[in-house]
Design an enzyme around this catalytic site. Structure first.
Site, PDB file in Angstrom:
ATOM      1  CG  LEU A 221      -1.436  -2.448  -2.806  1.00 55.75           C
ATOM      2  CD1 LEU A 221      -2.574  -1.908  -1.944  1.00 55.75           C
ATOM      3  CD2 LEU A 221      -1.669  -2.064  -4.259  1.00 55.75           C
ATOM      4  CG  HIS A 222       2.434  -5.729   2.238  1.00 57.56           C
ATOM      5  ND1 HIS A 222       1.815  -4.730   2.944  1.00 57.56           N
ATOM      6  CD2 HIS A 222       2.534  -6.780   3.088  1.00 57.56           C
ATOM      7  CE1 HIS A 222       1.559  -5.150   4.176  1.00 57.56           C
ATOM      8  NE2 HIS A 222       1.980  -6.395   4.285  1.00 57.56           N
ATOM      9  NE  ARG A 223      -2.189  -6.754   4.925  1.00 57.59           N
ATOM     10  CZ  ARG A 223      -1.485  -7.122   5.990  1.00 57.59           C
ATOM     11  NH1 ARG A 223      -1.099  -8.368   6.149  1.00 57.59           N
ATOM     12  NH2 ARG A 223      -1.163  -6.259   6.915  1.00 57.59           N
ATOM     13  CG  ASP A 301      -2.024  -3.779   1.505  1.00 55.60           C
ATOM     14  OD1 ASP A 301      -0.969  -3.314   1.962  1.00 55.60           O
ATOM     15  OD2 ASP A 301      -2.054  -4.576   0.533  1.00 55.60           O
TER      16      ASP A 301
END
Ligand code: UD1
Length: 383
Positions: A221-223, A301
């Site tokens: 997850l990094h957005r 994501d």
């Protein structure tokens, strides 16, 4: 012919690797035909985000590293443009080749085009339609400027044509990242999952018992839209810890941005203390590929993982409301489904997907030979 490839961030590295190997192979058959320089803007600078990929994928050290590091988007793009312009003026390449949709992609295409240097975009034509994504802006600007638009699928061709790109600029070459996947399958296969976790565990995650994992989910997850706001990240974390991790072990490869935000929002300890979540650093290429090959389900994501899941057949919950890679969605034959960050939706799809068998798919021209088509498109370009 002189070509400069420009990279800056992790998702670029698995795309430039086969391109460089293809140029080297071409030069062996046609000595001294292509002079190639690799420029790294230095947006990603940690060993785990950058160096490990260069080593694992046999990418030669960058000829020039601009060392721009972290910053706002304007800082990253602006500094990259200033430094790239200097490189292009001195080196005078015939072509600048850019990959994907990171800040380096756009910075290089603008700097090159203003110097009347031809630009080739590998992975052209992807569109999420979401102008809040910095990557969408990078994609639009780069494609508008590029002389050669190399697309991974036919849907992208339609996007480019709808924006007025002429046929002679567009070539359908397939997905270059799959070249890297195919040439690294065997090595990834040979890795041992417990060792991957053991070697990459984040110290503070306080997990000692990681043997005997037979079924697990992998998560990344990094957005900014998922991790930069507490009101989004907190319910997600609660749901993961309280529900998902109760059903299935989660191996979470934590991006630096996400680690920073989890700590800032006081959510880190909750995740770290969960006995069924293994927090690991960003993984090297082969380790992530191995986990993906074995995972029961992927929660992500990331754009690239959606594509890799499609080829490997790993059911993928894409934690976004849109995707620039619709070919990876179930309705187009892929393995991924959009679930955004809505808990209800993730729960429903998670439960359903747990009983979904693997279904590897190979979209047209995702055949491991895309880099060769990219180089040919450049060599035989008639402007
Ligand atoms: C970038 C790309 C994104 C890609 C992602 C993969 C853009 C606009 N975004 O986002 O498309 O999916 O890479 O990782 O180019 N940081 C480190 N070490 C590093 C690099 C970054 O600690 O080696 C920290 C930075 O200080 C920053 C955060 O991580 O606070 C995010 O890095 P940044 O380069 O701004 O963008 P990404 O979110 O990684």
């Amino acid at each position: 012919m002189k070509i400069i490839s420009v990279v800056g961030a992790r998702p670029n590295f698995m795309k430039v690797a086969p391109f460089i190997h293809t140029i080297n192979a071409y030069n062996r058959e046609h000595p001294n035909s292509v002079v190639h320089l690799l420029v790294h803007t230095g947006q990603h600078y940690d060993d785990r985000m950058s160096k490990s990929f260069f080593e694992a994928l046999n990418i030669p050290d960058a000829d020039i590293n601009l060392g721009i590091g972290s910053g706002t988007h304007a800082e990253q793009v602006g500094l990259s443009m200033i430094e790239l312009e200097k490189v292009f003026v001195v080196e005078k390449p015939d072509w600048v080749v850019v990959f994907g949709d990171v800040n380096a992609t756009m910075a290089a295409s603008v700097s090159a085009k203003k110097l009347h240097i031809k630009v080739c975009h590998v992975e052209a034509g992807l569109r999420s339609g979401d102008m809040k994504m910095p990557e969408e802006i990078n994609r639009l600007v780069t494609d508008r400027l590029s002389d050669l638009l190399l697309t991974p699928d036919r849907l992208s061709i339609e996007n480019l044509k709808a924006e007025g790109a002429s046929d002679n600029r567009i070539r359908f070459v397939g997905n270059i990242m799959i070249d890297t996947l195919e040439s690294n399958r065997a090595k990834a296969e040979s890795l041992v999952i417990n060792e991957i976790i053991g070697n990459n565990q984040i110290e503070s995650s306080d997990i000692t018992n990681f043997d005997l994992i037979s079924q697990f989910a992998v998560m990344t997850l990094h957005r900014p839209s998922n991790v930069d706001h507490k009101e989004v990240l907190e319910p997600l974390v609660n749901f993961l810890v309280d529900e998902i991790a109760e059903k299935l072990t989660i191996i979470w490869a934590v991006h630096p941005r996400t680690q920073k935000q989890l700590k800032a929002f006081n959510l880190w300890d909750k995740v770290a203390e969960s006995k069924n979540i293994y927090l690991v650093h960003p993984l090297d290429y082969h380790s992530m590929l191995k986990l993906n090959m074995q995972a029961k389900i992927m929660l992500t994501d990331s754009g690239g993982l959606q594509e890799e899941c499609t080829v490997l057949g790993t059911p993928c919950l894409t934690m976004r409301w849109n995707t620039e890679r619709p070919i990876t969605l179930r309705e187009h034959g892929g393995a991924s489904v959009l679930v955004g960050n809505n808990i209800e939706r993730i729960r429903e799809e998670f439960n359903q997907t747990l009983s979904t068998p693997r279904k590897p798919e190979r979209p047209e021209l995702w055949d491991g030979h895309t880099a060769k088509r990219c180089l040919e498109a450049i060599l035989f370009y008639k402007g």
